[in-house]
Design an enzyme around this catalytic site. Sequence first.
Site, PDB file in Angstrom:
ATOM      1  N   ASP A 293      96.004 -48.785  -3.881  1.00  0.00           N
ATOM      2  CA  ASP A 293      94.654 -48.900  -3.312  1.00  0.00           C
ATOM      3  C   ASP A 293      93.802 -49.803  -4.198  1.00  0.00           C
ATOM      4  O   ASP A 293      93.011 -49.324  -5.004  1.00  0.00           O
ATOM      5  CB  ASP A 293      94.085 -47.473  -3.237  1.00  0.00           C
ATOM      6  CG  ASP A 293      92.657 -47.413  -2.723  1.00  0.00           C
ATOM      7  OD1 ASP A 293      92.202 -48.381  -2.092  1.00  0.00           O
ATOM      8  OD2 ASP A 293      91.997 -46.383  -2.956  1.00  0.00           O
TER       9      ASP A 293
ATOM     10  N   THR B 245      82.454 -45.627   3.064  1.00  0.00           N
ATOM     11  CA  THR B 245      81.625 -44.489   3.495  1.00  0.00           C
ATOM     12  C   THR B 245      80.420 -44.297   2.573  1.00  0.00           C
ATOM     13  O   THR B 245      79.472 -43.603   2.923  1.00  0.00           O
ATOM     14  CB  THR B 245      82.447 -43.183   3.554  1.00  0.00           C
ATOM     15  OG1 THR B 245      83.208 -43.093   2.361  1.00  0.00           O
ATOM     16  CG2 THR B 245      83.348 -43.153   4.745  1.00  0.00           C
TER      17      THR B 245
ATOM     18  N   LYS C  24      98.735 -42.043  -4.073  1.00  0.00           N
ATOM     19  CA  LYS C  24      97.836 -43.198  -4.068  1.00  0.00           C
ATOM     20  C   LYS C  24      97.494 -43.553  -5.512  1.00  0.00           C
ATOM     21  O   LYS C  24      97.048 -42.703  -6.276  1.00  0.00           O
ATOM     22  CB  LYS C  24      96.554 -42.880  -3.298  1.00  0.00           C
ATOM     23  CG  LYS C  24      95.547 -44.035  -3.336  1.00  0.00           C
ATOM     24  CD  LYS C  24      94.398 -43.799  -2.371  1.00  0.00           C
ATOM     25  CE  LYS C  24      93.214 -43.100  -2.962  1.00  0.00           C
ATOM     26  NZ  LYS C  24      92.332 -43.927  -3.788  1.00  0.00           N
TER      27      LYS C  24
ATOM     28  N   PRO D  38      91.059 -66.602   0.933  1.00  0.00           N
ATOM     29  CA  PRO D  38      92.390 -66.344   1.488  1.00  0.00           C
ATOM     30  C   PRO D  38      93.545 -66.739   0.565  1.00  0.00           C
ATOM     31  O   PRO D  38      94.507 -65.982   0.402  1.00  0.00           O
ATOM     32  CB  PRO D  38      92.396 -67.191   2.781  1.00  0.00           C
ATOM     33  CG  PRO D  38      90.959 -67.197   3.202  1.00  0.00           C
ATOM     34  CD  PRO D  38      90.163 -67.251   1.927  1.00  0.00           C
ATOM     35  N   ASN D  39      93.449 -67.888  -0.078  1.00  0.00           N
ATOM     36  CA  ASN D  39      94.558 -68.340  -0.922  1.00  0.00           C
ATOM     37  C   ASN D  39      94.806 -67.396  -2.098  1.00  0.00           C
ATOM     38  O   ASN D  39      95.956 -67.072  -2.418  1.00  0.00           O
ATOM     39  CB  ASN D  39      94.261 -69.762  -1.427  1.00  0.00           C
ATOM     40  CG  ASN D  39      95.444 -70.341  -2.159  1.00  0.00           C
ATOM     41  OD1 ASN D  39      96.556 -70.370  -1.621  1.00  0.00           O
ATOM     42  ND2 ASN D  39      95.227 -70.769  -3.399  1.00  0.00           N
TER      43      ASN D  39
ATOM     44  N   ASP E 178      88.799 -61.619  -1.563  1.00  0.00           N
ATOM     45  CA  ASP E 178      88.580 -62.892  -2.248  1.00  0.00           C
ATOM     46  C   ASP E 178      88.894 -64.005  -1.250  1.00  0.00           C
ATOM     47  O   ASP E 178      89.077 -63.723  -0.062  1.00  0.00           O
ATOM     48  CB  ASP E 178      89.493 -62.959  -3.500  1.00  0.00           C
ATOM     49  CG  ASP E 178      88.899 -63.835  -4.598  1.00  0.00           C
ATOM     50  OD1 ASP E 178      88.375 -64.929  -4.268  1.00  0.00           O
ATOM     51  OD2 ASP E 178      88.967 -63.445  -5.775  1.00  0.00           O
TER      52      ASP E 178
ATOM     53  N   ARG F 126      90.997 -34.334  -5.316  1.00  0.00           N
ATOM     54  CA  ARG F 126      90.667 -33.134  -6.098  1.00  0.00           C
ATOM     55  C   ARG F 126      91.111 -31.800  -5.505  1.00  0.00           C
ATOM     56  O   ARG F 126      91.468 -30.907  -6.285  1.00  0.00           O
ATOM     57  CB  ARG F 126      89.164 -33.144  -6.416  1.00  0.00           C
ATOM     58  CG  ARG F 126      88.832 -34.205  -7.459  1.00  0.00           C
ATOM     59  CD  ARG F 126      87.394 -34.611  -7.438  1.00  0.00           C
ATOM     60  NE  ARG F 126      87.052 -35.311  -6.198  1.00  0.00           N
ATOM     61  CZ  ARG F 126      85.830 -35.732  -5.892  1.00  0.00           C
ATOM     62  NH1 ARG F 126      84.836 -35.505  -6.728  1.00  0.00           N
ATOM     63  NH2 ARG F 126      85.608 -36.376  -4.752  1.00  0.00           N
TER      64      ARG F 126
ATOM     65  N   LYS G 263      92.093 -52.641  -2.830  1.00  0.00           N
ATOM     66  CA  LYS G 263      91.016 -53.187  -1.979  1.00  0.00           C
ATOM     67  C   LYS G 263      90.692 -54.646  -2.271  1.00  0.00           C
ATOM     68  O   LYS G 263      89.569 -54.992  -2.671  1.00  0.00           O
ATOM     69  CB  LYS G 263      89.742 -52.348  -2.144  1.00  0.00           C
ATOM     70  CG  LYS G 263      89.888 -50.870  -1.803  1.00  0.00           C
ATOM     71  CD  LYS G 263      88.539 -50.166  -1.842  1.00  0.00           C
ATOM     72  CE  LYS G 263      88.603 -48.702  -1.459  1.00  0.00           C
ATOM     73  NZ  LYS G 263      89.292 -47.844  -2.428  1.00  0.00           N
TER      74      LYS G 263
HETATM   75  O1  C5P Z   1      89.104 -36.148  -4.644  1.00  0.00           O
HETATM   76  P1  C5P Z   1      88.942 -36.618  -3.239  1.00  0.00           P
HETATM   77  O2  C5P Z   1      89.794 -35.848  -2.246  1.00  0.00           O
HETATM   78  O3  C5P Z   1      87.499 -36.722  -2.804  1.00  0.00           O
HETATM   79  O4  C5P Z   1      89.551 -38.087  -3.278  1.00  0.00           O
HETATM   80  C1  C5P Z   1      89.512 -38.952  -2.183  1.00  0.00           C
HETATM   81  C2  C5P Z   1      90.121 -40.282  -2.525  1.00  0.00           C
HETATM   82  O5  C5P Z   1      89.895 -41.172  -1.447  1.00  0.00           O
HETATM   83  C3  C5P Z   1      89.531 -40.944  -3.769  1.00  0.00           C
HETATM   84  O6  C5P Z   1      90.580 -41.684  -4.393  1.00  0.00           O
HETATM   85  C4  C5P Z   1      88.480 -41.863  -3.205  1.00  0.00           C
HETATM   86  O7  C5P Z   1      88.244 -42.991  -4.012  1.00  0.00           O
HETATM   87  C5  C5P Z   1      89.125 -42.283  -1.877  1.00  0.00           C
HETATM   88  N1  C5P Z   1      88.181 -42.729  -0.852  1.00  0.00           N
HETATM   89  C6  C5P Z   1      87.155 -41.919  -0.356  1.00  0.00           C
HETATM   90  N2  C5P Z   1      86.316 -42.395   0.606  1.00  0.00           N
HETATM   91  C7  C5P Z   1      86.469 -43.638   1.074  1.00  0.00           C
HETATM   92  C8  C5P Z   1      87.489 -44.459   0.608  1.00  0.00           C
HETATM   93  C9  C5P Z   1      88.336 -43.961  -0.373  1.00  0.00           C
HETATM   94  O8  C5P Z   1      87.023 -40.779  -0.778  1.00  0.00           O
HETATM   95  N3  C5P Z   1      85.667 -44.054   2.037  1.00  0.00           N
END
Ligand code: C5P
Length: 237
Positions: free
Chosen positions: A59, A119, A32, A66-67, A64, A211, A61
């Site tokens: 990733d 989240t 990613k 639609p166009n 904006d 991580r 995200k």
């Molecule tokens: O290091 P870690 O395992 O926490 O990384 C999770 C990845 O998923 C990060 O790139 C984080 O930005 C992404 N992410 C997340 N929770 C979300 C959406 C994306 O942890 N709701």
Amino acid sequence: MGRDVIIACDFSTKKAVMDFLDKFKEEKPFVKIGMELYYAEGPEIVREIKARGHKIFLDLKLHDIPNTVKKSMSVLSRLDVDMTNLHAAGTIAMMEAAIEGLTREDGTRPMLIAVTQLTSTSEDRMKNELLINAPIDETVMHYAKNAKIAGLDGVVCSPLEAGKVHDTCGKDFVTVTPGVRFADGEVGDQVRVMTPEQAKKIGSDYIVVGRPITAAEDPVAAYRRCVKEFVDYKGEI
Ligand code: C5P
């Protein structure tokens, strides 16, 4: 569509990400690339990682009119990524425009998935700041349904929501879930976490792991452990 582990390459320089990927001699993990690396190094980093043979989830995200989203998706599609995303809050019209832009002349396109409610947004903030009064899980399911209506392939969601998303939108509607931790590992700033095995049991199609792999003493071993628990594990969970 196969179940897979996606490594969140949250690095801010080309050197850091390439040093990390150089450790993988035998396998080519799905990676990613998020805003941090993309904004630091630009589209060239996507081409270079793709040229090394990795599948890429870009990733960024998008959210904006639609166009603008349609035209931007058309540019991203030329980068030959395998998966990309946008915010479902941009409306069904925006998501439909995104698919149009993403679809190449030969009819193929990368997978497109939607972010529902981040989240990091609590139900409290949703109510008081965004004036969305429905419970957060209802909002997530509603956004998932909108994404399905628009023709998207799935959503990013908490592994805790993956089962319900499948119940609501069908088993082929893909769930991509971050917030994964090994049973004996550090949780860090993630709050509601699951192990790879639990994510598998609940029906996640792809887990996004950062991580626990990137900061591990032996990232290749940590990646293999993830694959073993999430993809290969066949026993009782
Ligand atoms: O290091 P870690 O395992 O926490 O990384 C999770 C990845 O998923 C990060 O790139 C984080 O930005 C992404 N992410 C997340 N929770 C979300 C959406 C994306 O942890 N709701």
